[in-house]
Write a protein that holds these residues in place. Structure first.
Motif, short mmCIF file in Angstrom:
data_model
loop_
_atom_site.label_atom_id
_atom_site.label_comp_id
_atom_site.label_asym_id
_atom_site.label_seq_id
_atom_site.Cartn_x
_atom_site.Cartn_y
_atom_site.Cartn_z
N LEU A 20 0.86 -1.07 0.05
CA LEU A 20 0.00 0.06 -0.18
C LEU A 20 0.94 1.58 0.07
CD1 LEU A 20 -2.73 -1.06 2.62
CD2 LEU A 20 -3.06 -1.06 0.11
N THR A 21 2.06 1.27 0.80
CA THR A 21 2.84 2.28 0.87
C THR A 21 3.47 2.49 -0.44
OG1 THR A 21 4.93 1.13 1.61
CG2 THR A 21 3.23 2.17 3.21
N THR A 22 4.06 1.49 -1.17
CA THR A 22 4.56 1.66 -2.44
C THR A 22 3.54 2.10 -3.47
OG1 THR A 22 6.15 -0.22 -1.98
CG2 THR A 22 5.77 0.21 -4.30
N ALA A 23 2.33 1.74 -3.31
CA ALA A 23 1.29 2.04 -4.48
C ALA A 23 1.09 3.42 -4.02
CB ALA A 23 0.06 1.34 -4.50
N ALA A 24 0.88 3.76 -3.13
CA ALA A 24 0.70 5.34 -2.84
C ALA A 24 1.60 6.21 -3.32
CB ALA A 24 0.54 5.63 -1.21
N ARG A 25 2.91 5.89 -2.85
CA ARG A 25 4.32 6.83 -3.37
C ARG A 25 3.94 6.82 -4.86
NH1 ARG A 25 8.29 4.18 -1.19
NH2 ARG A 25 8.78 2.94 -3.10
N ALA A 26 3.83 5.57 -5.71
CA ALA A 26 3.83 5.59 -7.09
C ALA A 26 2.70 6.63 -7.61
CB ALA A 26 3.72 4.10 -7.29
N THR A 27 1.71 6.68 -7.06
CA THR A 27 0.93 7.70 -7.60
C THR A 27 1.02 9.24 -6.93
OG1 THR A 27 -0.88 7.34 -5.74
CG2 THR A 27 -1.02 5.71 -7.67
N GLY A 28 2.09 9.35 -6.53
CA GLY A 28 2.50 10.82 -6.23
C GLY A 28 2.24 11.26 -4.67
N HIS A 29 1.82 10.29 -4.09
CA HIS A 29 1.64 10.74 -2.52
C HIS A 29 2.95 10.87 -1.71
CE1 HIS A 29 -2.83 10.70 -2.89
NE2 HIS A 29 -2.61 9.49 -3.50
N GLU A 30 3.06 11.68 -0.86
CA GLU A 30 4.14 11.69 0.11
C GLU A 30 4.16 10.68 1.27
OE1 GLU A 30 6.40 14.82 3.28
OE2 GLU A 30 5.26 15.48 1.48
N VAL A 31 4.65 9.69 1.38
CA VAL A 31 4.42 8.60 2.28
C VAL A 31 5.64 8.49 3.31
CG1 VAL A 31 4.18 6.00 2.49
CG2 VAL A 31 3.27 7.28 0.61
N GLU A 32 4.92 8.16 4.85
CA GLU A 32 5.84 8.10 5.64
C GLU A 32 5.17 7.03 6.68
OE1 GLU A 32 8.19 12.11 6.93
OE2 GLU A 32 5.84 12.19 7.60
N PHE A 33 5.98 6.00 7.49
CA PHE A 33 5.41 5.13 8.02
C PHE A 33 6.19 5.23 9.46
CE2 PHE A 33 4.03 0.55 6.96
CZ PHE A 33 3.98 0.37 8.20
N ALA A 34 5.26 5.17 10.58
CA ALA A 34 5.64 5.15 11.88
C ALA A 34 5.71 3.80 12.52
CB ALA A 34 4.72 6.15 12.48
N THR A 35 6.59 3.24 12.97
CA THR A 35 6.72 1.96 13.64
C THR A 35 7.85 1.91 14.43
OG1 THR A 35 6.48 -0.46 13.45
CG2 THR A 35 7.92 0.85 11.81
N GLY A 36 8.21 0.79 15.19
CA GLY A 36 9.26 0.45 16.08
C GLY A 36 10.54 0.61 15.28
N PRO A 37 11.61 0.90 15.71
CA PRO A 37 13.05 1.20 15.27
C PRO A 37 13.72 -0.17 14.53
CG PRO A 37 13.15 1.62 17.59
CD PRO A 37 11.63 1.30 17.24
N ALA A 38 13.30 -1.23 14.96
CA ALA A 38 13.82 -2.64 14.44
C ALA A 38 13.31 -2.84 13.07
CB ALA A 38 13.26 -3.86 15.26
N LEU A 39 12.16 -2.05 12.59
CA LEU A 39 11.63 -2.22 11.21
C LEU A 39 12.30 -1.18 10.40
CD1 LEU A 39 9.77 -4.74 10.34
CD2 LEU A 39 9.79 -4.22 12.64
N HIS A 40 12.92 -0.16 10.65
CA HIS A 40 13.29 0.96 9.81
C HIS A 40 14.28 0.61 8.75
CE1 HIS A 40 12.47 4.55 13.06
NE2 HIS A 40 11.48 3.53 12.89
#
Length: 103
Positions: A20-40
Motif C-alpha cells: 500500500l505504501t509503495t502504491a501510494a508513493r507511485a501515484t504521487g503521494h508523500e508517504v511516511e511510516f511510523a513503527t518501532g526502530p527494528a523495522l526501519h
C-alpha cells in the motif's frame, strides 16, 4: 497528499502494509511510516521514510513482566512459569500457565 502509515514494530504487522505504501508513493503521494526502530531498515529498503513510534514488542513484554512480576526474563528472580489464578483456568485446557523464555 501526505499519508502516514503506522503499525506495531513487528514484521507481520508492517510487511503487509508495504504494498500500500509503495502504491501510494507511485501515484504521487508523500508517504511516511511510523513503527518501532527494528523495522526501519526494512522500510528504508522499500523506499519509505521511517518514523519512530512506540516501543518494540520486546520492550513492551519486558515492561509488562516488570508490572506483573517485578522482574523480567533474563533478570534475577524471574519465574520460569507462573501459575494463573484459578478463576482464569479453562476446564478443558487443564492448568493455566504463562511461560516466558529468556531473551
Amino acid at each position: 497528499m501526505r499519508l502516514l502509515f503506522t503499525s506495531l514494530g513487528a514484521h507481520g504487522h508492517t510487511l503487509p502494509l508495504l504494498p500500500l505504501t509503495t502504491a501510494a508513493r507511485a501515484t504521487g503521494h508523500e508517504v511516511e511510516f511510523a513503527t518501532g526502530p527494528a523495522l526501519h531498515p526494512t522500510l528504508r529498503e522499500a523506499g519509505v521514510e521511517p518514523l519512530t513510534a512506540g516501543t518494540s514488542i520486546r520492550e513492551g513484554m519486558i515492561s509488562t513482566a516488570h508490572g506483573l512480576f517485578g522482574t523480567a526474563p533474563g533478570e534475577p528472580g524471574f519465574p520460569r512459569e507462573q501459575n494463573c489464578p484459578a478463576s482464569s483456568r479453562r476446564p478443558s485446557a487443564g492448568p493455566c500457565r504463562t511461560v516466558f523464555s529468556p531473551t
